[in-house]
Design a protein around this motif. Sequence first.
Motif, PDB file in Angstrom:
ATOM      1  N   PRO A  60     -11.515 -49.202   2.410  1.00 19.98           N
ATOM      2  CA  PRO A  60     -10.536 -50.095   1.771  1.00 19.98           C
ATOM      3  C   PRO A  60     -11.124 -50.909   0.619  1.00 19.98           C
ATOM      4  O   PRO A  60     -10.424 -51.206  -0.343  1.00 19.98           O
ATOM      5  CB  PRO A  60     -10.091 -51.001   2.926  1.00 19.98           C
ATOM      6  N   ARG A  61     -12.419 -51.266   0.712  1.00 19.39           N
ATOM      7  CA  ARG A  61     -13.019 -52.046  -0.368  1.00 19.39           C
ATOM      8  C   ARG A  61     -12.980 -51.278  -1.675  1.00 19.39           C
ATOM      9  O   ARG A  61     -12.616 -51.813  -2.722  1.00 19.39           O
ATOM     10  CB  ARG A  61     -14.457 -52.420  -0.013  1.00 19.39           C
ATOM     11  N   TRP A  62     -13.335 -49.995  -1.629  1.00 14.92           N
ATOM     12  CA  TRP A  62     -13.387 -49.194  -2.855  1.00 14.92           C
ATOM     13  C   TRP A  62     -11.997 -48.738  -3.268  1.00 14.92           C
ATOM     14  O   TRP A  62     -11.734 -48.518  -4.455  1.00 14.92           O
ATOM     15  CB  TRP A  62     -14.345 -48.025  -2.669  1.00 14.92           C
ATOM     16  N   LEU A  63     -11.087 -48.616  -2.301  1.00 12.66           N
ATOM     17  CA  LEU A  63      -9.696 -48.343  -2.645  1.00 12.66           C
ATOM     18  C   LEU A  63      -9.119 -49.514  -3.435  1.00 12.66           C
ATOM     19  O   LEU A  63      -8.411 -49.322  -4.429  1.00 12.66           O
ATOM     20  CB  LEU A  63      -8.877 -48.112  -1.369  1.00 12.66           C
ATOM     21  N   GLY A  64      -9.451 -50.734  -3.012  1.00 13.68           N
ATOM     22  CA  GLY A  64      -9.001 -51.917  -3.743  1.00 13.68           C
ATOM     23  C   GLY A  64      -9.590 -51.992  -5.134  1.00 13.68           C
ATOM     24  O   GLY A  64      -8.915 -52.402  -6.085  1.00 13.68           O
ATOM     25  N   VAL A 113     -17.094 -61.210  -0.862  1.00 12.76           N
ATOM     26  CA  VAL A 113     -17.737 -60.210  -1.725  1.00 12.76           C
ATOM     27  C   VAL A 113     -16.702 -59.183  -2.181  1.00 12.76           C
ATOM     28  O   VAL A 113     -16.682 -58.767  -3.349  1.00 12.76           O
ATOM     29  CB  VAL A 113     -18.907 -59.537  -0.992  1.00 12.76           C
ATOM     30  N   THR A 114     -15.825 -58.786  -1.250  1.00 19.61           N
ATOM     31  CA  THR A 114     -14.766 -57.838  -1.597  1.00 19.61           C
ATOM     32  C   THR A 114     -13.847 -58.415  -2.668  1.00 19.61           C
ATOM     33  O   THR A 114     -13.491 -57.726  -3.634  1.00 19.61           O
ATOM     34  CB  THR A 114     -13.948 -57.479  -0.344  1.00 19.61           C
ATOM     35  N   ALA A 115     -13.469 -59.684  -2.505  1.00 19.31           N
ATOM     36  CA  ALA A 115     -12.618 -60.332  -3.510  1.00 19.31           C
ATOM     37  C   ALA A 115     -13.297 -60.351  -4.873  1.00 19.31           C
ATOM     38  O   ALA A 115     -12.655 -60.118  -5.909  1.00 19.31           O
ATOM     39  CB  ALA A 115     -12.278 -61.755  -3.059  1.00 19.31           C
ATOM     40  N   ALA A 116     -14.606 -60.608  -4.882  1.00 19.11           N
ATOM     41  CA  ALA A 116     -15.342 -60.633  -6.148  1.00 19.11           C
ATOM     42  C   ALA A 116     -15.368 -59.250  -6.792  1.00 19.11           C
ATOM     43  O   ALA A 116     -15.190 -59.107  -8.010  1.00 19.11           O
ATOM     44  CB  ALA A 116     -16.763 -61.138  -5.908  1.00 19.11           C
ATOM     45  N   ILE A 117     -15.588 -58.208  -5.986  1.00 14.81           N
ATOM     46  CA  ILE A 117     -15.625 -56.833  -6.507  1.00 14.81           C
ATOM     47  C   ILE A 117     -14.269 -56.451  -7.086  1.00 14.81           C
ATOM     48  O   ILE A 117     -14.173 -55.882  -8.185  1.00 14.81           O
ATOM     49  CB  ILE A 117     -16.053 -55.857  -5.395  1.00 14.81           C
TER      50      ILE A 117
END
Length: 454
Positions: A5-9, A65-69
């Motif tokens: 999901p992180r990279w999908l986002g 970290v996900t929000a920052a990416i």
Amino acid sequence: MRLNPRWLGLAATTLLAASGFLAGKPLPHDAAWVTGVCVWFVGLALLARAWWSLRDASGARELLVTAAIWSVPLLVAPPMGALDVYAYACQGQLFDAGINLYEHGPSALPCTWLSDVPPLWRDTPTPYGPLWFAISGGAAWLAHGHLVVAVGLFRLIAVLGLVLCVAAAHRLTPSSPALAASPLVLIHVVSGVHNDILLAGFVLAGFAFATRGRSGLSGVAFGLAAAVKVTAVVAAPFAVLLVLFRVGGPCRRAPASFTGVMLLTYTVLAAATGHGLGFVRALGSTAELKQWLSIPTGVGMAAGYVLRVAGRPAAFDTAVAVARALGFAALAAILVYLWWRALRTARRTPGEAADPVLTAAGLALLATAVLGPVFYAWYALAGIAVLAGTHLTGRLRTGVHVAVVALPFLTLPDSLGLATKTKLPGAFLDVALVVAVVARLVRSRRRVPAASKP
């Protein structure tokens, strides 16, 4: 293979950034614009799916970290979802030129970037507070006529406001900061750069101080919040409850200290900037807009459409005005009820009052947004931010999560709202919503006496 999901986002925000370059400004609806809008909705759908998968994650560091990416592509793309940041920049130039922003719009200077400001706001006075004018003036002065620099500075301010929200919410309730990575925040804070996030940050900081009995610091924070947008005064009475019924017993002097410091903070900023209470008159300029996302306005529009069919088209504006007046009456009743419920809770259990009082404050801010004469998606930021400082559970938690996913779909990348294209069905949707709510309240009132019988 299932995509993380992180990279999908990240892929989703990359698509959103691409749509900003294709359809980020109001241009003729050519092939590039249509492509940009299509990419916009695909990106929003993917982002919604990615965030929904991560919303229950417990690791605060991982979520931040996900929000920052996810934010990286949006930070280098043009503003999307709304173009208010261009109006902010022009308002800053007007402030630097000594022009009263409560009386004149950006075209009065005229602003260096006037062509980038949506036509709707070029002649419209500004209803913000003195602190925001000072911030806008500083950003415009530092930009020295470079629009990209101005947008970058306002983005920095928005991100700092978001950081303040996250820090204050964590002090109130050490829980998952999932809402910081939500589509609503990414679109209307990181990309759209709305000053509502700064309002939310100061309000949350004020509540964090209030829960620790620091009435003076809480008053300063709420004074700063009101000096960004006057909406902060809706939440202030709930902060009074927290400083009054604090842990260790009631403090009778705390409400007076809070109120006095809040008023003093605003007064000092008003005197320093030359902008005081003129926002009261400027608020009326935004009320000229008619769109169904405001529930009272939508109900009035529906009544106006019926009157047009009945041969009375001139009564349309009257119907909207009457519905808005009824909306204000309903809002006043809701605010009083929420404060009264919070007061009862704070009296019974002072040591456990923070969560229910904050919940009531968040609902009050949301009610103010949707029952006001005009509603935009980013108006919900302050109320949702306050609710993020509570232990969200049950239907309220589900409702907040659905809202932060659904609200970004109401605007296009070039700031055009879907509400402008769906006036007739949207107005009658509001009527259906009001009827459903009233019917449910009536049913619940009837069940109470029945349940009390032996």
